[in-house]
Design a protein around this motif. Structure first.
Motif, PDB file in Angstrom:
ATOM      1  N   LEU A   4       3.214   5.506  -9.390  1.00 33.17           N
ATOM      2  CA  LEU A   4       2.723   4.261  -8.827  1.00 33.17           C
ATOM      3  C   LEU A   4       1.640   3.685  -9.722  1.00 33.17           C
ATOM      4  O   LEU A   4       0.834   4.424 -10.287  1.00 33.17           O
ATOM      5  CB  LEU A   4       2.138   4.506  -7.424  1.00 33.17           C
ATOM      6  CG  LEU A   4       2.979   5.343  -6.462  1.00 33.17           C
ATOM      7  CD1 LEU A   4       2.230   5.541  -5.146  1.00 33.17           C
ATOM      8  CD2 LEU A   4       4.333   4.687  -6.212  1.00 33.17           C
ATOM      9  N   ASP A   5       1.625   2.377  -9.839  1.00 38.06           N
ATOM     10  CA  ASP A   5       0.537   1.692 -10.525  1.00 38.06           C
ATOM     11  C   ASP A   5      -0.413   1.170  -9.450  1.00 38.06           C
ATOM     12  O   ASP A   5      -0.105   0.189  -8.762  1.00 38.06           O
ATOM     13  CB  ASP A   5       1.089   0.545 -11.378  1.00 38.06           C
ATOM     14  CG  ASP A   5      -0.010  -0.185 -12.133  1.00 38.06           C
ATOM     15  OD1 ASP A   5      -1.151   0.326 -12.193  1.00 38.06           O
ATOM     16  OD2 ASP A   5       0.257  -1.291 -12.653  1.00 38.06           O
ATOM     17  N   THR A   6      -1.531   1.859  -9.257  1.00 44.52           N
ATOM     18  CA  THR A   6      -2.473   1.496  -8.202  1.00 44.52           C
ATOM     19  C   THR A   6      -3.569   0.596  -8.750  1.00 44.52           C
ATOM     20  O   THR A   6      -3.902   0.635  -9.934  1.00 44.52           O
ATOM     21  CB  THR A   6      -3.120   2.744  -7.568  1.00 44.52           C
ATOM     22  OG1 THR A   6      -4.031   3.344  -8.498  1.00 44.52           O
ATOM     23  CG2 THR A   6      -2.064   3.762  -7.174  1.00 44.52           C
ATOM     24  N   LEU A  36      -1.291  -1.165  -4.235  1.00 41.51           N
ATOM     25  CA  LEU A  36      -0.426  -1.015  -5.405  1.00 41.51           C
ATOM     26  C   LEU A  36      -0.278  -2.324  -6.171  1.00 41.51           C
ATOM     27  O   LEU A  36      -0.200  -3.403  -5.575  1.00 41.51           O
ATOM     28  CB  LEU A  36       0.961  -0.543  -4.987  1.00 41.51           C
ATOM     29  CG  LEU A  36       1.078   0.775  -4.232  1.00 41.51           C
ATOM     30  CD1 LEU A  36       2.552   1.086  -3.979  1.00 41.51           C
ATOM     31  CD2 LEU A  36       0.427   1.906  -5.000  1.00 41.51           C
ATOM     32  N   VAL A  58       5.456  -0.169  -7.949  1.00 44.50           N
ATOM     33  CA  VAL A  58       6.056   1.157  -8.013  1.00 44.50           C
ATOM     34  C   VAL A  58       6.783   1.228  -9.345  1.00 44.50           C
ATOM     35  O   VAL A  58       7.781   0.538  -9.562  1.00 44.50           O
ATOM     36  CB  VAL A  58       7.019   1.403  -6.844  1.00 44.50           C
ATOM     37  CG1 VAL A  58       7.676   2.767  -6.978  1.00 44.50           C
ATOM     38  CG2 VAL A  58       6.287   1.285  -5.508  1.00 44.50           C
ATOM     39  N   SER A 115       5.792   4.705  -0.294  1.00 46.72           N
ATOM     40  CA  SER A 115       5.169   3.390  -0.332  1.00 46.72           C
ATOM     41  C   SER A 115       5.739   2.534   0.784  1.00 46.72           C
ATOM     42  O   SER A 115       6.933   2.476   1.015  1.00 46.72           O
ATOM     43  CB  SER A 115       5.404   2.726  -1.693  1.00 46.72           C
ATOM     44  OG  SER A 115       6.777   2.671  -1.964  1.00 46.72           O
ATOM     45  N   TRP A 153       0.834  -1.201   0.000  1.00 42.09           N
ATOM     46  CA  TRP A 153       0.000   0.000   0.000  1.00 42.09           C
ATOM     47  C   TRP A 153       0.864   1.243   0.000  1.00 42.09           C
ATOM     48  O   TRP A 153       1.964   1.255   0.549  1.00 42.09           O
ATOM     49  CB  TRP A 153      -0.910   0.026   1.233  1.00 42.09           C
ATOM     50  CG  TRP A 153      -1.927  -1.069   1.271  1.00 42.09           C
ATOM     51  CD1 TRP A 153      -1.708  -2.398   1.517  1.00 42.09           C
ATOM     52  CD2 TRP A 153      -3.327  -0.931   1.059  1.00 42.09           C
ATOM     53  NE1 TRP A 153      -2.881  -3.090   1.465  1.00 42.09           N
ATOM     54  CE2 TRP A 153      -3.898  -2.211   1.187  1.00 42.09           C
ATOM     55  CE3 TRP A 153      -4.160   0.157   0.767  1.00 42.09           C
ATOM     56  CZ2 TRP A 153      -5.259  -2.441   1.042  1.00 42.09           C
ATOM     57  CZ3 TRP A 153      -5.522  -0.070   0.631  1.00 42.09           C
ATOM     58  CH2 TRP A 153      -6.059  -1.352   0.760  1.00 42.09           C
ATOM     59  N   PHE A 154       0.333   2.302  -0.602  1.00 40.66           N
ATOM     60  CA  PHE A 154       0.914   3.639  -0.474  1.00 40.66           C
ATOM     61  C   PHE A 154       0.048   4.434   0.487  1.00 40.66           C
ATOM     62  O   PHE A 154      -1.178   4.445   0.378  1.00 40.66           O
ATOM     63  CB  PHE A 154       0.961   4.353  -1.822  1.00 40.66           C
ATOM     64  CG  PHE A 154       1.321   5.811  -1.713  1.00 40.66           C
ATOM     65  CD1 PHE A 154       2.635   6.185  -1.565  1.00 40.66           C
ATOM     66  CD2 PHE A 154       0.344   6.796  -1.735  1.00 40.66           C
ATOM     67  CE1 PHE A 154       2.978   7.524  -1.442  1.00 40.66           C
ATOM     68  CE2 PHE A 154       0.675   8.141  -1.618  1.00 40.66           C
ATOM     69  CZ  PHE A 154       2.001   8.500  -1.476  1.00 40.66           C
TER      70      PHE A 154
END
Length: 314
Positions: free
Chosen positions: A40-42, A23, A26, A309, A8-9
């Motif tokens: 970030l790729d969420t 996430l 990253v 992150s 998680w971020f």
């Protein structure tokens, strides 16, 4: 501890409030002279740009913020030809401005070369904007650049990060900057618009009301408006101003959208814009009651800084 559970971020919104994103990965992290940068790729909002630990935009809903920032001022202007964007390094504000058929030149002035290069590389949605022949990209302090320019603009946009203590841009929210530099670079009937921070029922007093009140000291006609941005977990605020009346009706705005803009807007229309200027009772009263004026000696800074992150396991 389950290794398959998500990373998680976390972003600190207040001393006792955090906003977390699960996430996928990253994509990139870096540091510039001015700021920390991450992409970030969420799982929920797609690619997310984070600067100094604070969410700047998310792939899934950045159109809400950028349509609200750019189009109202250009549509309220009778014939916008030139735009100066303070900040805007990710390229989305330039992208929206360049949709207007009348635009002849967009100057995007960002202080941070690393942020601009980062966004050009990783935010592929803005590739066309960055390579557009009408875009003049300048890497410089926007305050100094405006002050040194001989030209004036129809629209000046503040697509700035929030005023954070130690950050590069809080001086671009001050009364002296508006009066002594920015206004002098607006053409007759020119319009200024800026992002103005969170404007929710619990957050509007952080900087939104102060930015609004400061701009009221410098311009004759000032309008605040808001919209909910899901990835920000809050309502967001903008302030538009001029020394000449600029507001147009909802039907006229819809007509101008149809006539002036290449492509389709996803969020904004005339009715939405007019409704966005209607605040709830608490925020309306706070805007009326605010007395703080931004100066270099007496700024307000937004609370919180992201933690980056970190792994949070279920």
């Amino acid at each position: 501890m389950d290794r398959d559970s998500p990373v998680w971020f976390e972003e600190i919104l207040d001393a006792d409030l955090k906003w977390s994103f699960a996430l996928n990965s990253v994509l990139h992290k870096g540091n510039s002279f001015y700021q920390d940068i991450a992409l970030l790729d969420t799982k929920h909002f797609g690619k997310v740009l984070v600067i100094d630990g604070k969410m700047q935009s998310a792939e899934k809903d950045e159109f809400v913020y950028h349509e609200c920032l750019i189009h109202p001022a250009l549509l309220c202007h009778s014939d916008p030809r030139t735009v100066f964007i303070m900040g805007g390094g990710e390229g989305s504000s330039a992208r929206e401005a360049l949709k207007h058929k009348s635009i002849e030149r967009v100057v995007m002035c960002d202080i941070d070369q690393e942020v601009v290069d980062f966004c050009r590389t990783y935010l592929t949605v803005n590739e066309k904007a960055f390579s557009h022949q009408k875009l003049d990209l300048v890497i410089k302090d926007a305050k100094a650049d405006l002050q040194e320019r001989n030209e004036k603009f129809d629209i000046i946009v503040g697509d700035l990060t929030d005023p954070v203590e130690g950050g590069p841009c809080y001086q671009l929210y001050t009364k002296s900057f508006y009066e002594e530099i920015l206004k002098l670079k607006l053409n007759e009937r020119g319009i200024f618009v800026t992002q103005a921070g969170p404007a929710g029922i619990f957050t509007h007093k952080e900087v939104f009301t102060s930015i609004y009140n400061t701009i009221k000291q410098a311009f004759k006609y000032v309008m605040a408006y808001t919209a909910h941005v899901p990835s920000f977990a809050d309502t967001w605020g903008w302030v538009m101003a001029s020394d000449h009346p600029f507001l147009i009706g909802a039907e006229e705005m819809d007509k101008r959208i149809e006539q002036r803009i290449d492509g389709e807007l996803l969020y904004l229309n005339g009715a939405t814009f007019h409704s966005s200027a209607t605040m709830n009772k608490t925020v309306s009263q706070s805007l009326l009651d605010e007395t703080h004026v931004y100066t270099e000696e007496n700024p307000r800074f937004i609370d919180g800084h992201g933690l980056g992150s970190r792994a949070i396991r279920d």
